[in-house]
Design an enzyme around this catalytic site. Structure first.
Site, PDB file in Angstrom:
ATOM      1  N   GLU A   1      -1.474  -9.402   3.285  1.00 52.23           N
ATOM      2  CA  GLU A   1      -1.295 -10.023   4.613  1.00 52.23           C
ATOM      3  C   GLU A   1      -2.608 -10.482   5.232  1.00 52.23           C
ATOM      4  O   GLU A   1      -2.633 -11.419   6.028  1.00 52.23           O
ATOM      5  CB  GLU A   1      -0.568  -9.074   5.575  1.00 52.23           C
ATOM      6  CG  GLU A   1      -1.314  -7.808   6.021  1.00 52.23           C
ATOM      7  CD  GLU A   1      -1.087  -6.612   5.103  1.00 52.23           C
ATOM      8  OE1 GLU A   1      -0.811  -6.830   3.899  1.00 52.23           O
ATOM      9  OE2 GLU A   1      -1.203  -5.478   5.568  1.00 52.23           O
TER      10      GLU A   1
ATOM     11  N   CYS B   1       0.843  -1.201   0.000  1.00 58.21           N
ATOM     12  CA  CYS B   1       0.000   0.000   0.000  1.00 58.21           C
ATOM     13  C   CYS B   1       0.878   1.250   0.000  1.00 58.21           C
ATOM     14  O   CYS B   1       1.495   1.542  -1.015  1.00 58.21           O
ATOM     15  CB  CYS B   1      -0.990  -0.059   1.165  1.00 58.21           C
ATOM     16  SG  CYS B   1      -2.475   0.881   0.835  1.00 58.21           S
TER      17      CYS B   1
ATOM     18  N   HIS C   1      -3.467  -5.228   0.387  1.00 56.86           N
ATOM     19  CA  HIS C   1      -2.811  -5.773   1.586  1.00 56.86           C
ATOM     20  C   HIS C   1      -2.907  -7.298   1.568  1.00 56.86           C
ATOM     21  O   HIS C   1      -3.859  -7.855   2.119  1.00 56.86           O
ATOM     22  CB  HIS C   1      -3.522  -5.273   2.848  1.00 56.86           C
ATOM     23  CG  HIS C   1      -3.338  -3.816   3.115  1.00 56.86           C
ATOM     24  ND1 HIS C   1      -2.364  -3.334   3.954  1.00 56.86           N
ATOM     25  CD2 HIS C   1      -3.989  -2.735   2.639  1.00 56.86           C
ATOM     26  CE1 HIS C   1      -2.429  -2.014   3.996  1.00 56.86           C
ATOM     27  NE2 HIS C   1      -3.413  -1.633   3.205  1.00 56.86           N
TER      28      HIS C   1
HETATM   29  N1  GLN Z   1      -2.036   6.638   2.958  1.00 55.22           N
HETATM   30  C1  GLN Z   1      -2.103   5.888   1.769  1.00 55.22           C
HETATM   31  C2  GLN Z   1      -3.480   5.976   1.112  1.00 55.22           C
HETATM   32  O1  GLN Z   1      -4.431   6.393   1.706  1.00 55.22           O
HETATM   33  C3  GLN Z   1      -1.749   4.448   2.018  1.00 55.22           C
HETATM   34  C4  GLN Z   1      -2.745   3.727   2.848  1.00 55.22           C
HETATM   35  C5  GLN Z   1      -2.237   2.413   3.364  1.00 55.22           C
HETATM   36  O2  GLN Z   1      -1.029   2.147   3.309  1.00 55.22           O
HETATM   37  N2  GLN Z   1      -3.100   1.577   3.914  1.00 55.22           N
HETATM   38  O3  GLN Z   1      -3.619   5.626  -0.032  1.00 55.22           O
END
Ligand code: GLN
Length: 607
Positions: free
Chosen positions: A539, A410, A537
């Site tokens: 994970e 992310c 994600h």
């Molecule tokens: N802050 C970034 C976004 O909003 C990444 C979010 C995250 O890593 N979960 O896109």
């Protein structure tokens, strides 16, 4: 279970906690679920969090541990992650009940006029709403089989006697009466401390907390006592006498080297017999046949036996608090256990590797760089807010230039793209508009799925599909050469589609995109040993025995085994071989090994 025909009454197991918090109630409740599943039952679960937040989405991981994300986009308590991992199920946002959700439902009803004329009160309106919620959610299938589960494990967060949980204890007391004996089993998790001066196991705290439980109208069927060693017989007798629980229903949860031992620890003390007895299921489940926990036992044991380390540096914001990155740690663990490597996590505070720290705190700077340089692989996790972002960019640069295996998740993917744009395209002020709204090279921009003008609810959450654009790439191979994958998301910002072709021309490959081709999901550096970033994600969907593909790739690359893994075209099951060291089941001697088998440079070890 339904062989008896027609028998389809939901059975409930309630898990409460007493004496102190942090007894590992969630992991115990999950292990109970595993044990019941091993008896042939289908199991679902509900977590009750008596706080006022409607969900965990707004809570700081620093205070409350990670925000776990479900397929349906629910942002929930991390215990739901334990349930999903242990039981290999998919829960819904409604499986996490909070005080906020219940009150909101009741207040909405009141505004609609549904209680017209009545005074709306905690009893009966809140307590009824709680019971209705539980009954409704327990029926939702979670294991991809038709029809509801057989048993619903409910975990009540907090400690018995907390002011916050009063409406829930009252509701559960009424509920146990309503569903009736034979359909409800209460397991109270408590603590039996040993005072070092006398070396004696003390039963009084448990006695008091059971008394508290009874005064709230709840009667325990089983006591699960956390203690360093197995309970002495006389202590069990005393507890039995004062708490009115048969001695054979008193289980000791003594310290074990890692949490995967818990299901067999419960089985060895015949916890399943006690639970099935309380639930009137002895006639439906063949208890003469031991529940089969072979896979769990051998995985737990082989995890204890791993010697060869693999060092992964996690460059993040909340270092030192492993609960903030719980699923990430689990995913790394699943992957390393499956490749028979001992996971060593080095927490690198992202801001410590920034140039500024070199001036302000040279020791911290040196220590952080030493950890990063000693790592076999680098992981930059997700995150919000600009603290440590420049440090994360430096970590990505270090991994790219030194050909160290890298996985960015992310925000970790976004900073990898920013780093590439700065270093390779020479766009000095490349940035995300999250951190620099006025950047002249916005590589990462705000891309809400819904309306751009609508305030709130702009997060892209839950399961979305990623289509592979290139098949001859590491991520597609690791995912088993499928055309697409479904993974979970939690973000607002994304790679700027207008910059994609420039980035691609310079050598960055966007190997996975969404169905519109506008949202970049997977980025890879083809001529690097392992350099992958994902907008999702992965994970959250990693399971023991089913490690997440890209984590497996990271660990394999970090150990120099990626080629053989990719050529095998099959994800190996590293847990297959049973090791026989603890065959007599006495694991207490090995309690020095950190819980969970994760070795790290901080003591943030979790149950
Ligand atoms: N802050 C970034 C976004 O909003 C990444 C979010 C995250 O890593 N979960 O896109």
């Amino acid at each position: 279970m339904n062989k008896g025909g027609g028998m389809k009454k939901m059975k409930y197991v309630l898990v409460t906690g007493g004496v102190v918090s942090g007894l590992g109630k969630g992991v115990t409740a999950s292990s109970i679920g595993v044990l019941l599943k091993a008896c042939g039952l289908r199991v679902t679960s509900i977590k009750i969090d008596p706080y006022l937040n409607t969900d965990a989405g707004t809570m700081s991981p620093f205070e409350h541990g990670e925000v776990y994300v479900l397929d349906d986009g629910g942002e929930v308590d991390l215990d739901l992650g334990n349930y999903e991992r242990f039981l290999d199920i998919k829960l819904t946002r409604d499986n996490n009940i909070t005080t906020g959700k219940i009150y909101q439902a009741v207040i909405d009803k009141e505004r609609r006029g549904d209680y017209l004329g009545k005074t709306v009160q905690v009893v009966p309106h809140i307590t009824d709403a709680i019971q209705e919620w539980i009954e409704r959610v327990a029926m939702i299938p979670v294991d991809e089989q038709p029809g509801p589960a057989d048993v619903c494990v409910i975990e009540l967060g907090g400690t018995i006697g907390d002011i916050e949980s009063m409406p829930f204890t009252e509701a559960l007391g009424q509920f146990s009466y309503r569903v009736g004996a034979g359909n409800f089993c209460l397991i109270h998790v408590s603590l039996v401390p040993v005072l070092s001066a006398v070396g004696e196991q003390k039963s009084k705290p448990t006695q008091h907390s059971v008394r508290g439980l009874r005064s709230l109208g709840l009667t325990p069927n089983i006591l699960a006592c956390r203690s360093t060693l197995a309970l002495e017989e006389n202590v069990k007798q005393k507890l039995s006498q004062f708490c009115h629980v048969p001695a054979e229903n008193i289980i000791t949860l003594y310290d074990v080297p890692n949490i995967w031992h818990l299901p067999s620890l419960l089985r060895d003390q015949k916890a399943h017999g006690a639970i099935l007895g309380a639930l009137n299921l002895l006639g439906f489940v063949n208890v003469a046949r031991e529940p089969n926990l072979k896979e769990w036992t051998s995985r737990a044991e082989s995890c204890d036996m791993l010697l060869e380390p693999v060092r992964i540096a996690i460059v993040g914001k909340y270092t030192g608090l492993s609960d903030s990155y719980l699923s990430l740690l689990k995913a790394l663990l699943h992957a390393s256990v499956s490749l028979r490597k001992k996971l060593v996590v080095d927490w690198v505070p992202a801001s410590d590797i920034e140039d500024e720290t070199a001036k302000e705190n040279p020791d911290a700077y040196k220590a952080a760089w030493k950890l990063l340089q000693g790592a076999d692989g680098v992981l930059v996790p997700g995150g919000f807010g600009d603290r440590g972002v420049e440090g994360k960019i430096l970590a990505a640069k270090y991994a790219r230039e030194n050909r160290i295996p890298f996985l960015g998740i992310c925000l970790g993917m976004q900073i990898a793209v920013i780093e590439f744009a700065r270093s390779i395209l020479g766009l000095q002020d490349a940035n995300s508009t999250e951190f620099d709204p006025d950047t002249t090279s916005p590589c990462v921009i705000f891309m809400p799925e819904g309306s751009k003008t609508h305030f709130g609810g702009t997060m892209r959450l839950g399961s979305r599909r990623t289509y592979f654009q290139v098949m001859d790439c590491k991520s597609a191979k690791l995912y088993g050469n499928r055309g697409f994958v479904d993974e979970r998301h939690r973000h607002r910002y994304e790679v700027n589609p207008d910059m994609v072709s420039t980035l691609e021309d310079a050598g960055l490959s966007f190997a996975g995109k969404d169905e519109t081709g506008q949202r970049m999901e997977i980025v890879e550096l083809p001529n690097h040993p392992y350099y992958i970033g994902t907008q999702f994600h992965p994970e959250f969907k990693s399971r023991p025995g089913k490690p997440s593909a890209l984590f497996l790739g990271l660990i394999a690359a970090a150990c120099g085994q990626l080629d053989s893994l990719l050529h095998a075209h099959k994800i190996p099951n590293g847990m297959a071989k049973k090791v026989s060291l603890y065959q007599n089941g006495n694991a207490t001697k090995f309690a020095k090994i950190p819980a969970d088998g994760i070795y790290s440079n901080c003591n943030g070890v979790h149950a």
